[in-house]
Design an enzyme around this catalytic site. Structure first.
Site: not given
Length: 273
Positions: A49, A51, A109, A209
């Site tokens: 998932r 954000d 990522y 993040r």
């Protein structure tokens, strides 16, 4: 039969991946398009998932269907009903034993960051932004503390639903593209792009993040590189820097055993710095 899809999307307009009552998520839009193509409801399971505001270059989903169509028909047919910022990149039948999340052996990522005295314009919402110059050597020294298996509670969002904060970061790479460090521009320091690549077994909610917030703090000289190790050992979110912007974060996709024969990249990979 079970189908797997590779899906790319710009996350700016959406409230993240996972379906929500308001319907403004990537999963909601994908399942609505699949239903229109298949003429029956379709429920998808994703590899990871993302954000709100986070982009996906190759999200992988699977679903079960009795509709027999060629893989290319699933791509073209579903894309007909998707908005311009979401597209199925590939489709492939897979064994019933395949599970997009459980079969993933890793996830990747990338965070793209613009260092410039002037805020981004054409790349707005596609890159993070800092105006202070970053020290590459300091950032490289700091990220060494994060490699390997650790308790990443200091970089975990309060609402994280992961069963354990212990994850393994296998790789963090830093690359810079632009004029040589120290070169001047019309407003002082020259602008450049930084790319931070992360590879691990799995990631906590907001983990990257939150790491980026601390990496940038070190790069700007606000904290020494050794501070990153102190933050990690503290196992407290309060010890780390604030959560960084989602704008420059891209889910590059899951990693699978080659036995599944799934693609490893999409065309979008070549657009990032």
């Amino acid at each position: 039969m079970r189908m797997a899809l590779g899906v790319s999307y710009g996350g700016t307009a959406y409230s993240g991946w996972q379906s929500q009552p308001g319907g403004n998520t990537v999963q909601d839009r994908l399942e609505a398009a699949l239903e229109r193509f298949a003429t029956v409801p379709v429920s998808t399971v994703c590899a990871g998932r993302t954000d709100a505001g986070v982009h996906g270059l190759m999200q992988v989903v699977h679903f079960d269907t009795s509709l027999e169509r060629a893989p290319f028909s699933w791509v073209r047919g579903t894309n007909t009903f998707l908005p311009p910022d979401i597209a199925v990149q590939w489709a492939q039948p897979v064994p019933d034993s395949f599970h997009s999340r459980a079969c993933a052996v890793g996830r990747r990522y990338a965070y793209v960051l613009l260092q410039s005295p002037v805020r981004p314009s054409i790349e707005a919402a596609r890159v993070g932004w800092v105006w202070r110059p970053l020290d590459e050597d300091a950032m490289r020294e700091a990220i060494e503390h994060l490699l390997g298996e650790h308790d990443f509670s200091s970089f975990r969002a309060s609402g994280c639903q992961a069963r354990t904060p212990v994850k393994t970061l296998r790789r963090i790479d830093i690359t810079r593209r632009g004029p040589p460090a120290g070169a001047g521009g019309p407003h002082g320091a020259a602008s450049c792009y930084w790319r931070f690549d992360f590879e691990g077994d799995a990631f906590l909610h907001h983990m990257i993040r939150n790491i980026m917030g601390s990496v940038v703090a070190v790069g700007q000289g606000l904290r020494p590189p050794a501070w990153m190790g102190e933050v990690l050992r503290a196992r407290s979110r309060e010890a780390a820097a604030p959560t960084f912007s989602p704008d420059g974060l891209y889910f590059l996709g899951p990693q699978y055993d080659p036995i599944w024969g799934l693609p490893e990249r999409t065309a979008g990979y070549d657009l990032l710095p």
